[in-house]
Motif scaffolding. Structure first.
Motif, PDB file in Angstrom:
ATOM      1  N   UNK A 260       0.789  -1.122   0.200  1.00  0.00           N
ATOM      2  CA  UNK A 260      -0.120  -0.006  -0.029  1.00  0.00           C
ATOM      3  C   UNK A 260       0.819   1.327   0.030  1.00  0.00           C
ATOM      4  N   UNK A 261       0.495   2.193  -0.806  1.00  0.00           N
ATOM      5  CA  UNK A 261       1.246   3.594  -0.980  1.00  0.00           C
ATOM      6  C   UNK A 261       0.440   4.495  -0.269  1.00  0.00           C
ATOM      7  N   UNK A 262       1.506   5.515   0.618  1.00  0.00           N
ATOM      8  CA  UNK A 262       0.890   6.626   1.074  1.00  0.00           C
ATOM      9  C   UNK A 262       1.798   7.596   1.252  1.00  0.00           C
TER      10      UNK A 262
ATOM     11  N   UNK B 297      -5.568   8.029   9.087  1.00  0.00           N
ATOM     12  CA  UNK B 297      -4.606   8.952   8.270  1.00  0.00           C
ATOM     13  C   UNK B 297      -3.008   8.914   8.861  1.00  0.00           C
ATOM     14  N   UNK B 298      -2.690   7.691   9.300  1.00  0.00           N
ATOM     15  CA  UNK B 298      -1.334   7.531   9.461  1.00  0.00           C
ATOM     16  C   UNK B 298      -0.663   6.295   9.848  1.00  0.00           C
TER      17      UNK B 298
ATOM     18  N   UNK C 242       5.685   7.185  14.724  1.00  0.00           N
ATOM     19  CA  UNK C 242       6.130   8.414  14.367  1.00  0.00           C
ATOM     20  C   UNK C 242       7.310   8.766  13.776  1.00  0.00           C
ATOM     21  N   UNK C 243       7.078   9.671  12.806  1.00  0.00           N
ATOM     22  CA  UNK C 243       8.180  10.017  11.854  1.00  0.00           C
ATOM     23  C   UNK C 243       9.362  10.911  12.603  1.00  0.00           C
ATOM     24  N   UNK C 244      10.379  10.525  12.701  1.00  0.00           N
ATOM     25  CA  UNK C 244      11.384  11.711  13.378  1.00  0.00           C
ATOM     26  C   UNK C 244      12.399  12.498  12.177  1.00  0.00           C
ATOM     27  N   UNK C 245      12.110  12.130  10.932  1.00  0.00           N
ATOM     28  CA  UNK C 245      12.722  12.874   9.820  1.00  0.00           C
ATOM     29  C   UNK C 245      13.566  11.975   9.300  1.00  0.00           C
TER      30      UNK C 245
END
Length: 194
Positions: A93-95, A152-153, A180-183
């Motif tokens: 799946x792509x997001x 949504x995430x 969570x995305x940290x960069x």
């Protein structure tokens, strides 16, 4: 109602019931057609997908030194019988990560056995999609979890057998933990699952 119509209605109702219980048929997404079983780059996008970048998931997993030999063996060839015949035992799946605008692919690998897919499989991965490559930014490989998109995430979903189940093959519930995305990478939130 004719018998063929009645049978179709029963099959649809049974499928809807399994989906409501957390079970469903294997959603493989990477199919091989023709005589030569070569990796396929075509995989369906999720309805909420926002990125146009894609990847050849089979080739990416095979070439990733961080992917276990067990997973690489599972995708060495497409499934040969049953519901998944002709498909690699995986789905993609792509997001786009919210607020970061980073395109990602969620890749879950299951086995070829059986027709029912519940939470869990061999492993789940999230790859960041660059213009010229894919970079693995998250892995779950405990055999009872997968990566998914919820509210949504990105989340990791783990089977919750303690919740009880009416099915011998599907857990009674799943626990979702936000990622969570940290960069640079995704990690599980400290708050745990819900």
């Amino acid at each position: 109602m004719r018998d063929s119509t009645r049978r179709a209605a029963i099959v649809l109702c049974a499928a809807a019931g399994m989906a409501a219980a957390g079970c469903g048929v294997v959603d493989t997404g990477v199919r091989v057609s023709g005589a030569a079983p070569t990796p396929s780059a075509s995989a369906p996008q999720d309805g909420g997908a926002t990125t146009t970048r894609t990847l050849d998931a089979v080739a990416v997993l095979r070439g990733d030194p961080g992917v276990s030999e067990t997973v690489k063996d599972a995708i060495a060839r497409p499934c040969t019988e049953g519901y998944g015949a002709g498909w690699y035992p995986m789905y993609v799946r792509y997001h786009e990560l919210p607020s970061a605008g980073v395109p990602v692919a969620l890749v879950n690998v299951q086995g070829c056995d059986g027709e029912v897919a519940c939470t869990g499989g061999l492993a789940g991965y999230v790859y960041r999609l660059w213009e010229d490559r894919a970079e693995r930014v998250y892995t779950t490989a405990d055999g009872a979890s997968e990566v998914a998109w919820h509210d949504g995430g990105p989340v990791v979903e783990r089977a919750d057998w303690a919740a009880g189940s009416d099915s011998e093959v599907c857990p009674g519930a799943v626990t979702r933990t936000e990622l969570e995305w940290d960069g640079a990478r995704l990690s599980e939130t400290a708050g745990g699952g819900n």
